[in-house]
Write a protein that holds these residues in place. Structure first.
Motif, PDB file in Angstrom:
ATOM      1  N   TYR A 100      34.040  56.735   8.237  1.00 23.40           N
ATOM      2  CA  TYR A 100      32.774  56.649   7.631  1.00 23.40           C
ATOM      3  C   TYR A 100      31.903  55.858   8.507  1.00 23.40           C
ATOM      4  O   TYR A 100      30.549  56.284   8.614  1.00 23.40           O
ATOM      5  CB  TYR A 100      32.810  56.054   6.180  1.00 23.40           C
ATOM      6  N   LEU A 101      32.124  54.606   9.083  1.00 21.05           N
ATOM      7  CA  LEU A 101      31.480  53.781   9.993  1.00 21.05           C
ATOM      8  C   LEU A 101      30.964  54.698  11.125  1.00 21.05           C
ATOM      9  O   LEU A 101      29.822  54.661  11.525  1.00 21.05           O
ATOM     10  CB  LEU A 101      32.300  52.490  10.212  1.00 21.05           C
ATOM     11  N   GLN A 102      31.806  55.231  11.886  1.00 24.15           N
ATOM     12  CA  GLN A 102      31.582  56.132  12.981  1.00 24.15           C
ATOM     13  C   GLN A 102      30.592  57.032  12.443  1.00 24.15           C
ATOM     14  O   GLN A 102      29.300  57.406  13.247  1.00 24.15           O
ATOM     15  CB  GLN A 102      32.807  56.842  13.377  1.00 24.15           C
ATOM     16  N   ALA A 103      30.579  57.640  11.309  1.00 24.62           N
ATOM     17  CA  ALA A 103      29.581  58.820  10.936  1.00 24.62           C
ATOM     18  C   ALA A 103      28.074  58.040  10.610  1.00 24.62           C
ATOM     19  O   ALA A 103      27.282  58.861  11.151  1.00 24.62           O
ATOM     20  CB  ALA A 103      30.149  59.516   9.749  1.00 24.62           C
ATOM     21  N   ALA A 104      28.349  56.874   9.984  1.00 24.81           N
ATOM     22  CA  ALA A 104      26.974  56.337   9.600  1.00 24.81           C
ATOM     23  C   ALA A 104      26.394  55.769  10.924  1.00 24.81           C
ATOM     24  O   ALA A 104      24.944  56.047  10.904  1.00 24.81           O
ATOM     25  CB  ALA A 104      27.209  55.235   8.775  1.00 24.81           C
ATOM     26  N   PHE A 152      22.600  57.325  11.922  1.00 26.66           N
ATOM     27  CA  PHE A 152      21.526  56.396  11.794  1.00 26.66           C
ATOM     28  C   PHE A 152      20.999  56.671  13.339  1.00 26.66           C
ATOM     29  O   PHE A 152      19.682  56.675  13.690  1.00 26.66           O
ATOM     30  CB  PHE A 152      21.855  55.130  11.680  1.00 26.66           C
ATOM     31  N   TRP A 153      21.641  56.913  14.307  1.00 19.85           N
ATOM     32  CA  TRP A 153      21.087  56.930  15.569  1.00 19.85           C
ATOM     33  C   TRP A 153      20.473  58.340  15.897  1.00 19.85           C
ATOM     34  O   TRP A 153      19.036  58.461  16.425  1.00 19.85           O
ATOM     35  CB  TRP A 153      22.166  56.998  16.677  1.00 19.85           C
ATOM     36  N   SER A 154      20.793  59.326  15.021  1.00 16.68           N
ATOM     37  CA  SER A 154      20.039  60.671  15.214  1.00 16.68           C
ATOM     38  C   SER A 154      18.870  60.723  14.332  1.00 16.68           C
ATOM     39  O   SER A 154      18.317  61.768  14.377  1.00 16.68           O
ATOM     40  CB  SER A 154      21.086  61.556  14.996  1.00 16.68           C
ATOM     41  N   GLY A 155      18.507  59.868  13.576  1.00 16.36           N
ATOM     42  CA  GLY A 155      17.353  59.758  12.612  1.00 16.36           C
ATOM     43  C   GLY A 155      17.639  60.343  11.346  1.00 16.36           C
ATOM     44  O   GLY A 155      16.632  60.254  10.287  1.00 16.36           O
ATOM     45  N   ALA A 156      19.017  60.641  10.875  1.00 14.41           N
ATOM     46  CA  ALA A 156      19.376  60.815   9.318  1.00 14.41           C
ATOM     47  C   ALA A 156      19.723  59.840   8.504  1.00 14.41           C
ATOM     48  O   ALA A 156      20.677  59.491   8.192  1.00 14.41           O
ATOM     49  CB  ALA A 156      20.374  61.861   9.471  1.00 14.41           C
ATOM     50  N   ILE A 157      18.533  59.175   8.126  1.00 21.99           N
ATOM     51  CA  ILE A 157      18.801  57.838   7.588  1.00 21.99           C
ATOM     52  C   ILE A 157      19.411  57.620   6.137  1.00 21.99           C
ATOM     53  O   ILE A 157      20.469  56.911   6.006  1.00 21.99           O
ATOM     54  CB  ILE A 157      17.262  57.110   7.559  1.00 21.99           C
ATOM     55  N   ASN A 158      18.776  58.597   5.398  1.00 21.04           N
ATOM     56  CA  ASN A 158      19.559  58.631   4.271  1.00 21.04           C
ATOM     57  C   ASN A 158      21.268  58.974   3.949  1.00 21.04           C
ATOM     58  O   ASN A 158      22.006  58.340   3.482  1.00 21.04           O
ATOM     59  CB  ASN A 158      18.838  59.644   3.117  1.00 21.04           C
TER      60      ASN A 158
END
Length: 286
Positions: free
Chosen positions: A202-206, A210-216
């Motif tokens: 989950y942390l890696q995915a988040a 976040f880096w790619s701009g998919a904030i929600n």
């Protein structure tokens, strides 16, 4: 008289056959460029002619005549996955790149399946995989002496191919599928991960989202990571997500939780950044 003539002809042929070829640089040297956008590897191979004070458009490269988009052998472009070029689908593979220039109109860029073309000889439109119309742009002052291709990445799913020569700038938009595949990869990894290790996935995915701009979606995965196992890294990521969304009080609260859980390594790596962000968020919160 005929025999001496034949003798001289054979002697001349032998002389020419034994002559050494001079090793000189190519007038239009081979060039290549490549880039990865998301999961998609894109590569271009071409030969780069120079302007050399010649009239290029409407001269060396005639209008309304198919152009090899380079020199010597076919210019080729390859995609490791399916993509969209100027909004139109193109299957993964390697293609000859051809251009049909026109005066005062759009130009047609052609992706042809025959990558063994020598120039445009043998071109068969039945083997076209895609044709797209692009309006060329011409720079007012900047001069590109040697033909050049560039692949530019704009974000994780979008970019463009740029052909520059003389005053011409031909932009070709490229879009690839990244986010859907990334989410699928995350879900598949979670399904194969023991429950005690899910927090890290989950942390890696988040972090990726976040880096790619998919904030929600990033917020959702960061919270799931914390719910499974509270960590300094998880709270610090959640703090930055809150800060990005201008939720400054929530960002400060998450930062405080991160510092409570922080070990010496975390403090050494992120301590100065955390302090700087705290200062900014406190000012923004006012």
């Amino acid at each position: 008289m005929r025999v001496p003539f034949l003798f001289l002809l054979v002697l001349l042929q032998q002389t020419l056959a034994s002559a050494q070829m001079v090793d000189l640089p190519q007038k239009s040297p081979a060039a290549s460029t490549s880039l990865t956008i998301g999961y998609t590897d894109i590569s271009i191979n071409y030969s780069a002619p120079s302007v050399l004070d010649r009239e290029i458009w409407g001269g060396l490269v005639p209008y309304d005549t198919l152009w090899r988009a380079g020199a010597n052998a076919a210019t080729t472009i390859g995609f490791s996955t399916d993509a969209k070029v100027n909004g139109q689908p193109l299957k993964a593979g390697k293609y000859a790149l051809l251009v049909l220039p026109r005066k005062d109109s759009t130009w047609t860029v052609i992706f042809n399946q025959n990558t063994e073309l020598r120039g445009t000889n043998g071109y068969d439109p039945e083997q076209d995989a895609l044709r797209v119309d692009i309006r060329p742009k011409f720079a007012r002052t900047r001069h590109q002496e040697m033909l050049q291709y560039e692949i530019v990445r704009q974000n994780i799913e979008n970019g463009y191919l740029l052909l520059s020569w003389e005053k011409l700038r031909l932009y070709l938009p490229i879009k690839v599928e990244t986010m859907d595949r990334a989410i699928a990869e995350i879900e598949e990894t979670l399904a194969a991960t023991p429950e005690e290790g899910e927090w890290e996935v989950y942390l890696q995915a988040a972090d990726f989202l976040f880096w790619s701009g998919a904030i929600n979606p990033a917020r959702t995965y960061a919270q799931k990571s914390i719910d499974h196992r509270p960590t300094a890294q998880g709270y610090w990521l959640l703090a930055r997500i809150n800060g990005k969304q201008e939720a400054y009080q929530a960002a400060l609260e998450a930062t405080s939780e991160a510092l409570k859980l922080a070990d010496d390594d975390f403090k050494a790596r992120y301590g100065k950044t955390v302090q700087a962000k705290q200062t900014v968020w406190k000012e923004e919160r006012q």
